[in-house]
Design a protein around this motif. Structure first.
Motif, PDB file in Angstrom:
ATOM      1  N   GLN A   1       0.814  -1.420   0.064  1.00 17.29           N
ATOM      2  CA  GLN A   1      -0.047  -0.048   0.023  1.00 17.29           C
ATOM      3  C   GLN A   1       0.854   0.980  -0.172  1.00 17.29           C
ATOM      4  OE1 GLN A   1      -2.420  -0.520   3.630  1.00 17.29           O
ATOM      5  NE2 GLN A   1      -4.128  -1.357   2.211  1.00 17.29           N
ATOM      6  N   VAL A   2       0.822   1.829  -1.003  1.00 16.52           N
ATOM      7  CA  VAL A   2       1.770   3.257  -1.420  1.00 16.52           C
ATOM      8  C   VAL A   2       1.107   4.488  -0.958  1.00 16.52           C
ATOM      9  CG1 VAL A   2       3.242   4.337  -2.835  1.00 16.52           C
ATOM     10  CG2 VAL A   2       3.071   1.871  -2.800  1.00 16.52           C
ATOM     11  N   TYR A   3       1.495   5.306  -0.008  1.00 21.38           N
ATOM     12  CA  TYR A   3       1.170   6.538   0.263  1.00 21.38           C
ATOM     13  C   TYR A   3       2.203   7.833   0.141  1.00 21.38           C
ATOM     14  CZ  TYR A   3      -2.351   4.319   3.282  1.00 21.38           C
ATOM     15  OH  TYR A   3      -3.506   3.589   3.596  1.00 21.38           O
ATOM     16  N   GLY A   4       1.573   8.750  -0.510  1.00 16.37           N
ATOM     17  CA  GLY A   4       2.390  10.068  -0.692  1.00 16.37           C
ATOM     18  C   GLY A   4       1.799  11.215   0.060  1.00 16.37           C
ATOM     19  N   VAL A   5       2.970  11.738   0.530  1.00 14.53           N
ATOM     20  CA  VAL A   5       2.859  12.993   1.511  1.00 14.53           C
ATOM     21  C   VAL A   5       3.616  14.224   0.882  1.00 14.53           C
ATOM     22  CG1 VAL A   5       3.008  13.870   3.886  1.00 14.53           C
ATOM     23  CG2 VAL A   5       2.199  11.355   3.240  1.00 14.53           C
ATOM     24  N   ASP A   6       2.910  15.355   0.999  1.00 12.68           N
ATOM     25  CA  ASP A   6       3.685  16.607   0.528  1.00 12.68           C
ATOM     26  C   ASP A   6       3.006  17.775   1.225  1.00 12.68           C
ATOM     27  OD1 ASP A   6       5.002  18.930  -1.000  1.00 12.68           O
ATOM     28  OD2 ASP A   6       6.024  17.099  -1.741  1.00 12.68           O
ATOM     29  N   VAL A   7       3.757  18.852   1.552  1.00 14.20           N
ATOM     30  CA  VAL A   7       2.882  20.149   2.268  1.00 14.20           C
ATOM     31  C   VAL A   7       2.391  20.972   1.021  1.00 14.20           C
ATOM     32  CG1 VAL A   7       4.139  20.316   4.196  1.00 14.20           C
ATOM     33  CG2 VAL A   7       5.214  21.356   2.024  1.00 14.20           C
ATOM     34  N   ALA A   8       3.042  20.568  -0.131  1.00 14.61           N
ATOM     35  CA  ALA A   8       2.715  21.344  -1.483  1.00 14.61           C
ATOM     36  C   ALA A   8       1.226  21.011  -2.091  1.00 14.61           C
ATOM     37  CB  ALA A   8       3.707  21.554  -2.384  1.00 14.61           C
ATOM     38  N   LYS A   9      -0.020  21.865  -1.798  1.00 16.39           N
ATOM     39  CA  LYS A   9      -1.089  21.150  -2.234  1.00 16.39           C
ATOM     40  C   LYS A   9      -1.164  21.089  -3.770  1.00 16.39           C
ATOM     41  CE  LYS A   9      -5.984  22.471  -2.414  1.00 16.39           C
ATOM     42  NZ  LYS A   9      -7.030  23.730  -1.740  1.00 16.39           N
ATOM     43  N   TYR A  10      -0.550  21.990  -4.579  1.00 20.33           N
ATOM     44  CA  TYR A  10      -0.675  21.864  -5.944  1.00 20.33           C
ATOM     45  C   TYR A  10       0.201  20.835  -6.528  1.00 20.33           C
ATOM     46  CZ  TYR A  10       0.542  23.034 -10.877  1.00 20.33           C
ATOM     47  OH  TYR A  10       0.740  22.999 -12.294  1.00 20.33           O
ATOM     48  N   ALA A  11       1.168  20.229  -5.725  1.00 18.04           N
ATOM     49  CA  ALA A  11       1.718  18.916  -6.067  1.00 18.04           C
ATOM     50  C   ALA A  11       1.130  17.662  -5.863  1.00 18.04           C
ATOM     51  CB  ALA A  11       3.214  18.894  -5.153  1.00 18.04           C
TER      52      ALA A  11
END
Length: 266
Positions: free
Chosen positions: A109-119
């Motif tokens: 199960q793969v999750y991606g996290v970033d603070v940049a909403k656009y990204a």
């Protein structure tokens, strides 16, 4: 897998998004991602890379210049991650999802996290089978001991949060600039070129299994060189002469130099 960023209780999924027992609600965007970065945790109006930086990075990465790094990260995760059960992997600082998509496997199960909403919005639209969220590396929205692996490529984070969310024996794979990474850009910008200072990271709850580098040359077109500069911190220091030099060049030679480390949670 998610916990509430306001009260840290589990988030329960429904058709529209997620809600905790304290009735804190986080709706799923039409692209499929969820925003788990409350306004009081943002630090600025639009944290993370700008849309212009992200667009430059997507174009540059899609041209394959960092494919060797993508392949190396994928290969090392395959080597060090146990494969006898379902694994939960987080790409911390996932950006537009270029590296995240390489981590997908039927046993993961793969999750991606970033603070940049656009990204995150762009990543979720392009890779609908991956779970993406807007969140901070300093307050990861995952339950304690719930993750099998974290991949962190350049992203800032808090060591305590890495240790909290990884299970015992979990894998942390980090990528940082090694000494000569893009030093040719520095030569355009600075009179005195200093190599990257490769500081050792203090991770008291981890043992280092591998410390290696990946180094290879790039010969870029004018447009690709401009995109690469735009997606780096050097862009803030580059004057108009530097940009003009790149735009007028037939080709631009530079070196990539990545330091890659694999850690195991004790």
């Amino acid at each position: 897998m998610y916990i509430c960023p306001l009260c840290q209780s589990p988030l329960i999924a429904d058709r529209q998004g997620y809600e905790c027992h304290q009735r804190h609600r986080f709706d799923r965007a039409k692209e499929g991602y969820v925003n788990l970065l409350p306004v009081q945790h943002k630090g600025s109006k639009d944290p993370g890379d700008s849309p212009q930086m992200l667009q430059a990075r997507r174009q540059f990465l899609d041209e394959g210049h960092y494919q060797p790094l993508r392949d190396k990260v994928s290969q090392l995760l395959e080597q060090y991650l146990p494969t006898d059960s379902l694994s939960t992997i987080v790409d911390l600082g996932c950006g537009e999802g270029y590296y995240t998509s390489a981590l997908v496997h039927q046993q993961r199960q793969v999750y991606g996290v970033d603070v940049a909403k656009y990204a995150v919005k762009a990543a979720a639209k392009r890779y609908p089978d991956i779970h993406f969220s807007v969140a901070s590396g300093y307050r990861l929205p995952f339950a304690s001991g719930s993750l099998s692996a974290i991949v962190r490529i350049y992203a800032p984070s808090k060591a305590e949060e890495l240790a909290r969310t990884l299970c015992s024996g979990g894998i942390l794979l980090t990528v940082t600039p090694a000494a000569r990474h893009l030093c040719q850009f520095k030569a355009l910008i600075y009179d005195d070129v200093q190599l990257h200072d490769e500081k050792d990271e203090a991770l008291n709850d981890f043992e280092c299994l591998l410390d290696t580098t990946l180094h290879y040359p790039l010969t870029l077109s004018a447009s690709s060189a401009t995109q690469l500069l735009q997606m780096t911190p050097f862009a803030w220091r580059a004057n108009q002469t530097v940009w003009q030099t790149l735009e007028n060049s037939d080709s631009f030679y530079c070196e990539t130099d990545f330091r890659i480390r694999v850690w195991r949670k004790l």
